[in-house]
Design an enzyme around this catalytic site. Structure first.
Site, PDB file in Angstrom:
ATOM      1  N   GLY A 266       0.827  -1.202   0.000  1.00  0.00           N
ATOM      2  CA  GLY A 266       0.000   0.000   0.000  1.00  0.00           C
ATOM      3  C   GLY A 266       0.860   1.251   0.000  1.00  0.00           C
ATOM      4  O   GLY A 266       0.686   2.124  -0.823  1.00  0.00           O
ATOM      5  N   PHE A 267       1.810   1.288   0.929  1.00  0.00           N
ATOM      6  CA  PHE A 267       2.768   2.417   1.040  1.00  0.00           C
ATOM      7  C   PHE A 267       2.055   3.758   1.138  1.00  0.00           C
ATOM      8  O   PHE A 267       2.565   4.767   0.670  1.00  0.00           O
ATOM      9  CB  PHE A 267       3.749   2.401  -0.143  1.00  0.00           C
ATOM     10  CG  PHE A 267       4.328   1.043  -0.412  1.00  0.00           C
ATOM     11  CD1 PHE A 267       5.183   0.447   0.507  1.00  0.00           C
ATOM     12  CD2 PHE A 267       4.009   0.357  -1.564  1.00  0.00           C
ATOM     13  CE1 PHE A 267       5.704  -0.815   0.261  1.00  0.00           C
ATOM     14  CE2 PHE A 267       4.520  -0.912  -1.805  1.00  0.00           C
ATOM     15  CZ  PHE A 267       5.375  -1.497  -0.893  1.00  0.00           C
TER      16      PHE A 267
ATOM     17  N   GLY B  33       1.676  -6.820   3.949  1.00  0.00           N
ATOM     18  CA  GLY B  33       2.941  -7.419   3.535  1.00  0.00           C
ATOM     19  C   GLY B  33       4.020  -7.188   4.567  1.00  0.00           C
ATOM     20  O   GLY B  33       5.198  -7.466   4.332  1.00  0.00           O
TER      21      GLY B  33
ATOM     22  N   ARG C 256      11.699  -1.782  20.909  1.00  0.00           N
ATOM     23  CA  ARG C 256      11.791  -3.237  20.886  1.00  0.00           C
ATOM     24  C   ARG C 256      11.490  -3.758  19.487  1.00  0.00           C
ATOM     25  O   ARG C 256      10.523  -3.332  18.858  1.00  0.00           O
ATOM     26  CB  ARG C 256      10.773  -3.837  21.875  1.00  0.00           C
ATOM     27  CG  ARG C 256      10.822  -5.363  21.937  1.00  0.00           C
ATOM     28  CD  ARG C 256       9.595  -5.953  22.626  1.00  0.00           C
ATOM     29  NE  ARG C 256       9.464  -5.502  24.000  1.00  0.00           N
ATOM     30  CZ  ARG C 256      10.141  -6.005  25.036  1.00  0.00           C
ATOM     31  NH1 ARG C 256      10.993  -6.981  24.842  1.00  0.00           N
ATOM     32  NH2 ARG C 256       9.959  -5.524  26.249  1.00  0.00           N
TER      33      ARG C 256
ATOM     34  N   LYS D 251      13.183 -10.595  11.711  1.00  0.00           N
ATOM     35  CA  LYS D 251      13.150 -10.831  10.261  1.00  0.00           C
ATOM     36  C   LYS D 251      12.204  -9.864   9.551  1.00  0.00           C
ATOM     37  O   LYS D 251      12.589  -9.232   8.561  1.00  0.00           O
ATOM     38  CB  LYS D 251      12.726 -12.273   9.983  1.00  0.00           C
ATOM     39  CG  LYS D 251      12.828 -12.666   8.537  1.00  0.00           C
ATOM     40  CD  LYS D 251      12.545 -14.144   8.358  1.00  0.00           C
ATOM     41  CE  LYS D 251      12.962 -14.597   6.958  1.00  0.00           C
ATOM     42  NZ  LYS D 251      12.832 -16.053   6.828  1.00  0.00           N
TER      43      LYS D 251
ATOM     44  N   LYS E 143       8.400   0.740  18.788  1.00  0.00           N
ATOM     45  CA  LYS E 143       8.091   1.953  18.043  1.00  0.00           C
ATOM     46  C   LYS E 143       7.853   1.600  16.572  1.00  0.00           C
ATOM     47  O   LYS E 143       7.987   0.440  16.173  1.00  0.00           O
ATOM     48  CB  LYS E 143       9.260   2.951  18.166  1.00  0.00           C
ATOM     49  CG  LYS E 143       9.461   3.429  19.597  1.00  0.00           C
ATOM     50  CD  LYS E 143      10.829   4.053  19.791  1.00  0.00           C
ATOM     51  CE  LYS E 143      10.791   5.566  19.677  1.00  0.00           C
ATOM     52  NZ  LYS E 143      12.056   6.162  20.174  1.00  0.00           N
TER      53      LYS E 143
ATOM     54  N   GLU F 136       8.654   3.024   8.154  1.00  0.00           N
ATOM     55  CA  GLU F 136       9.043   4.178   7.340  1.00  0.00           C
ATOM     56  C   GLU F 136      10.444   4.690   7.641  1.00  0.00           C
ATOM     57  O   GLU F 136      10.986   5.505   6.893  1.00  0.00           O
ATOM     58  CB  GLU F 136       8.028   5.308   7.555  1.00  0.00           C
ATOM     59  CG  GLU F 136       6.644   4.902   7.071  1.00  0.00           C
ATOM     60  CD  GLU F 136       5.549   5.833   7.549  1.00  0.00           C
ATOM     61  OE1 GLU F 136       4.750   6.273   6.722  1.00  0.00           O
ATOM     62  OE2 GLU F 136       5.487   6.123   8.757  1.00  0.00           O
TER      63      GLU F 136
END
Lengths: 328, 730
Positions: free
Chosen positions: B244-245, B471, B617, B622, B690, B694
């Site tokens: 989506g971004f 995703g 944290r 992955k 957090k 982005e």
């Protein structure tokens, strides 16, 4: 996409006959045509599928050279042992184009006939002389990063996007054509494409029904072969400029030199006149610069593509330098 | 039962660290990964729905004007065509993120080229597309405004986005070293792999839409508002979203047009945007013009920062790219002038594209910092370290945590930064000039209200939320939180997402999804633990849960035994509170890049790249790493290739496909390294996590551009650094 008829001829005569009627188009790999049909940039009323014709072979010729069937895929051609040995720049040019999946489908004949990537050719809401003769050229005065610096006209500034054809142009390839009358004729690749002039919609010398059956490469000459492609990203991008070179140096002087350029003109660009400057000369930076200046003598930028002029100049010089050094 | 946690105070208990299952933070594979790569995950447009018909949008071919007539009859008569619709409720543009109501609607007035004006419905997709292509829409064109830098345009300066502190002009005049340059970034497209698509079906007054959306809680209200129906009559399903971004934050053309069409023809309707329509009709990142002024003393300490940004937007839209968001707090300087200006254009709607603000703002600020470092003769890493503020330089608030210096040091060490020769053109590999560059990373951190129901039964754990997984790994990280808290092996945890019938989450956006929804799951799990402790007669803190067993003192009891009288189900709610206001919260990091610039052609290739990040944290090493790899790949595109090219006369996006909009391909992306700093941010969330989605893009492009300068001595201030911009300087 408009509705269309679909026929699958079983032999050459039927294929050319079926394709003769107005609105007909051959389809082989379809990697370009189907996209254009979905966008209604091209709207053939009949597709003549030639995939089952016997044109998928690469044959060594008794007199030397190679006959590449029109349906040989780009992947197969790039991997062919004879191509990799005798015409390595062709293999490199093929692998520099498209993507693995596209090369698996794209054919030799289709690659020659792929259409320009001009943004405006692809936009059916914009005038385009190539798409709709007489409607005007939207590229002139528009976004011109992709466009031609050589061979363009006031009616069209589109470039031919093929890498393969650039390599073939430097290799003095000939195009084998089957006509509706059942005649096989051969046209040198340098005569195959027409410059746009005031008829940019007519791109080749093919007549209605004419089918490319193969490409003939002359016997290999002992020379250094280079294909250099300059593009906006490392893969899956059309050439901003490309250079194909076949250069032989003997006893410190250039014996023969054939150079073709992509991304800069409506067809794979070759300047035979300029090549004469190289034959018999000792390789030198000055010579290469003079050659580049001769090639670019008529070059004209459109604003967004002005950079192609110095870029091609630098690419030519570097390619000649590399070719002559490797050939010594 | 409801467990409601309001984040009014830092949570320093680090409870997840005290648990015994040992899955939190582990680099586990995404639970749905195999479904996706084997084609078994069903995306919006793929649902087998009975009686489905297909719809295709018709676009405006002019940038501004009005529709005078639509010649419907010939198209209505075409084979398979069921309807030609130009309903007033069709959207002008998608809703902005968290809008919660319909965006501007109406297909009569044309505001940009590509705007949907009608929708054609037919039995098959091919019939619908063909018919849409034949539809003649007559329009009357008006003069369009296309050039964001045209001098005649009015510049809006929204309140609350401007800072003026001290006297920047005076600081510039008195500076030992200063920079005053103008930079530009182009428009970008999110270009998700899955195009925006929806299948709408009505059952009486109830509407079900299978869609590709990021924020279902808001999307339901936006869709209902757009259609003029009650939100309770709308159900949206989006179990899988193919990227989506930001472009799927708000309800878009696909869902609204499909719903209108389905009502009109009385059958379910599928509508997917073509790739071209994704480029033309979904949110673009605004282009920007950014003037940066930096004043520094002889030691390179900033005395002044000026950052004035000009961005564009359609008339009537509130959102504007918050370019200077991180400039407000990244570096200390007494004199500050931050300006945010908007012009109104007839171009595709501007909206959120991954890291709105920082993606381009940090990129430009960090390019300017490199210029300052070179001017002052100070190592770029050292220059940044000298200017890290003690507290928020504009509000004097403390930082919740601040790991920038650690990230810079760690990155410099891992990348062997000391080997960099500060003199351009000093390292060569054949035809290639080699350079190293770096930049800081920063992205504001946000917590959002979120709810999730966690049910512990004898059979395992079930998590339910309308949260989406675009995703990113949401399914897996939420399961990891619950598995850790409730002592369950991962295979015993089922996560159900992407359905508006489930408790509302904040959706995927602003990097807040995992920490917010994860906190809601955490809150529910804490209460479940209390119930179990009560059953066992111990205090919750003494309870160890592991492998489906409860252990306290010397007792080990299977959970199934404790749950014999029924499952325990708790609705967890996290609500942002005072910690969002009392401290400045940001994630930090650093990028390091090595590039090669071809001396003949000016082609640039990134050779290696490192990102060091502090994001609280890490819930899954992955999926977190994958997020950062994706962000850095965006950074490569932003630095070198990505750009929406508009025709200067019509505004049309001319490169509206993947052949000409140059996203980085595999060959452009070298080995990327990602390193996380160990961090717990107690102010951020009860799980001390957090945002991360982005951070990996926020400044990344600058490290590459700065490396280009180090390689060849050419400074590009007009992104992307395509070869034509470098060639002239070689």
């Amino acid at each position: 996409m408009r509705p269309f008829d679909y026929v699958r001829p079983s032999g050459l005569p039927e294929a050319t006959r079926q394709a003769r009627a107005e609105g007909s188009a051959f389809i082989a790999g379809g990697t370009n045509l189907l996209d254009l049909m979905k966008l209604e940039v091209m709207a053939p009323t009949r597709l003549v599928d030639i995939n089952r014709l016997d044109l998928a072979e690469c044959a060594s010729l008794p007199i030397g050279g190679l006959r590449i069937g029109a349906l040989v895929t780009n992947s197969d051609l790039a991997a062919d042992e004879r191509v990799r040995r005798d015409y390595p720049l062709l293999s490199r040019a093929l692998l520099a184009g498209a993507s693995g999946q596209l090369r698996n489908k794209a054919t030799t004949g289709g690659n020659l006939l792929q259409r320009t990537r001009c943004y405006y050719f692809y936009d059916t809401s914009a005038p385009c002389n190539k798409r709709e003769p007489g409607s005007g050229c939207s590229a002139i005065g528009g976004a011109t990063r992709l466009h031609a610096i050589l061979g363009a006209s006031d009616h069209c500034i589109a470039t031919h996007p093929s890498d393969m054809a650039v390599a073939m142009q430097a290799l003095d390839a000939g195009v084998e054509i089957e006509t509706v009358e059942g005649i096989t004729r051969s046209v040198p690749l340098s005569d195959f494409y027409r410059l746009p002039g005031d008829t940019p919609h007519i791109e080749t010398v093919l007549e209605p029904g004419d089918l490319i059956t193969g490409v003939v490469l002359p016997a290999p000459v002992k020379a250094t072969q280079i294909y250099r492609k300059v593009r906006d990203r490392a893969s899956y991008a059309f050439a901003l400029v490309s250079a194909a070179a076949v250069v032989a140096v003997e006893n410190g002087t250039i014996g023969s030199a054939a150079l073709a350029f992509g991304g800069v003109a409506p067809r794979p660009w070759r300047n035979h006149h300029a090549e004469l400057m190289l034959a018999g000369e000792r390789p030198s930076e000055k010579l290469f610069e003079a050659f580049a200046d001769e090639v670019l003598g008529e070059a004209r930028g459109q604003g967004g593509n002005d950079f192609k002029i110095p870029l091609l100049r630098r690419t030519i010089i570097a390619t000649l330098k590399q070719a002559t050094e490797e050939s010594q | 039962m409801t467990a409601h946690v309001k984040m009014d105070a830092p949570d320093r208990r680090n409870r997840l660290d005290a648990m015994a299952q040992g899955v939190i933070g582990e680099p586990l594979d995404r639970s749905e990964g195999a479904l996706k790569v084997s084609g078994k995950a069903v995306y919006a447009h793929e649902w087998p729905v009975e009686g489905l018909c297909h719809a295709v949008l018709v676009r405006a071919a002019i940038s501004r004007g009005t529709v005078t007539r639509i010649d419907k009859a010939p198209v209505e008569a075409m084979d398979g065509v069921l309807a030609v619709i130009d309903d007033d409720r069709l959207l002008r543009n998608p809703a902005q993120g968290t809008a919660n109501k319909a965006p501007v609607q109406g297909p009569r007035k044309i505001f940009y080229i590509g705007q949907p004006l009608a929708v054609v419905v037919a039995e098959s997709f091919e019939q619908a597309r063909h018919a849409a292509q034949q539809l003649v829409v007559e329009t009357e064109a008006a003069d369009a405004v296309l050039d964001p830098e045209a001098e005649t345009l009015e510049h809006e300066r929204p309140k609350g986005k401007q800072t003026s502190q001290g006297d920047l002009d005076q600081a510039m005049g008195a500076a030992a070293f200063s920079i005053d340059e103008v930079y530009r970034t182009p428009g970008h497209s999110s270009a998700p792999m899955e195009p925006h698509a929806a299948i709408a079906s009505w059952d009486g007054d109830r509407l079900t839409v299978r869609a590709s959306c990021q924020m279902l809680k808001y999307n339901r209200n936006e869709l209902a508002d757009a259609l003029g129906i009650k939100p309770e009559n709308v159900r949206i399903l989006a179990p899988y979203v193919g990227g989506g971004f930001g472009s799927k934050l708000g309800i878009a053309h696909d869902a609204v047009a499909a719903s209108i069409a389905a009502r009109a023809v009385g059958r379910p309707v599928a509508l997917a945007l073509s790739r071209r329509q994704v480029f033309e009709t979904t949110m673009r990142r605004s282009e920007s013009r950014q003037r940066v002024r930096l004043a520094a003393d002889a030691e390179g300490r900033l005395t002044g920062i000026g950052h004035a940004a000009l961005v564009s937007q359609l008339p009537g839209e509130k959102f504007s790219e918050p370019v200077t968001q991180a400039t407000h707090f990244l570096y200390a300087a007494k004199n500050r002038e931050i300006v945010h200006e908007i012009v109104r254009l007839n171009l595709t709607c501007a909206g959120s594209v991954r890291a709105p603000g920082e993606a381009i703002g940090m990129t430009v600020l960090e390019t300017a910092m490199d210029e300052l470092a070179i001017k002052a003769g100070i190592d770029p890493v050292e220059l940044r370290k000298r200017n890290i503020p003690e507290t928020d330089p504009e509000g004097d608030k403390p930082f919740s945590s601040h790991m920038l210096a650690s990230a810079l040091d760690r990155g410099a060490k891992l990348f062997d930064w000391q080997r960099r020769n500060p003199v351009p053109r000093s390292t060569r590999d054949g035809e290639w000039l080699i350079g190293l560059g770096m930049s800081s990373a920063a992205r504001v951190n946000m917590l959002a209200e979120a709810e999730a129901i966690v049910t512990l039964s004898a059979g395992g754990v079930r998590i339910e939320s309308d949260m989406t997984d675009i995703g990113t790994g949401t399914y897996t990280v939420l399961a990891q939180v619950a598995a850790e808290m409730l002592g369950q092996p991962m295979q015993s945890v089922t996560t159900v997402l992407g359905d508006t019938d489930l408790p509302p989450g904040p959706g995927s956006g602003g990097s807040w999804g995992a920490s917010s929804t994860g906190s809601a799951v955490f809150a529910a799990c804490e209460d479940i633990r209390k119930c179990l402790a009560e059953k066992l007669g111990c205090v919750e803190e003494e309870l160890t849960l592991k492998d489906g067993h409860a252990v306290t003192a010397n007792r080990r009891v299977p959970l199934a035994e404790l749950l014999a009288d029924g499952p325990i189900s708790v609705r967890g709610v996290i609500e942002p509170g005072k910690t969002s206001k009392e401290v400045r919260q940001s994630t930090f990091g650093a990028f390091f890049a090595e590039v090669a610039v071809n001396e003949v052609t000016a082609e640039v290739r990134v050779r290696r790249m490192l990102g060091v990040f502090a994001a609280g944290r890490i819930l899954n090493a992955k999926t977190a790493r994958s997020q950062c790899l994706g962000g850095m790949t965006f950074g490569i595109g932003m630095a070198l290739t990505e750009e929406l090219i508009h025709d200067p006369r019509t505004g049309a996006i001319v490169n509206r496909d993947f052949a000409e909009y140059h996203l980085p391909v595999n060959a452009d992306v070298p080995q990327l390294e990602v390193d996380f700093l160990e961090e717990r941010d107690p102010w951020a969330s009860p799980i001390q996590a957090k945002g991360i989605g982005e951070l990996g893009i926020s400044g990344a492009a600058a490290s590459i551009n700065n490396a280009i300068f180090n390689a060849c001595g050419v400074r590009v201030r007009d992104y992307p650094a395509t070869l034509d911009k470098i060639l002239a300087g070689l």
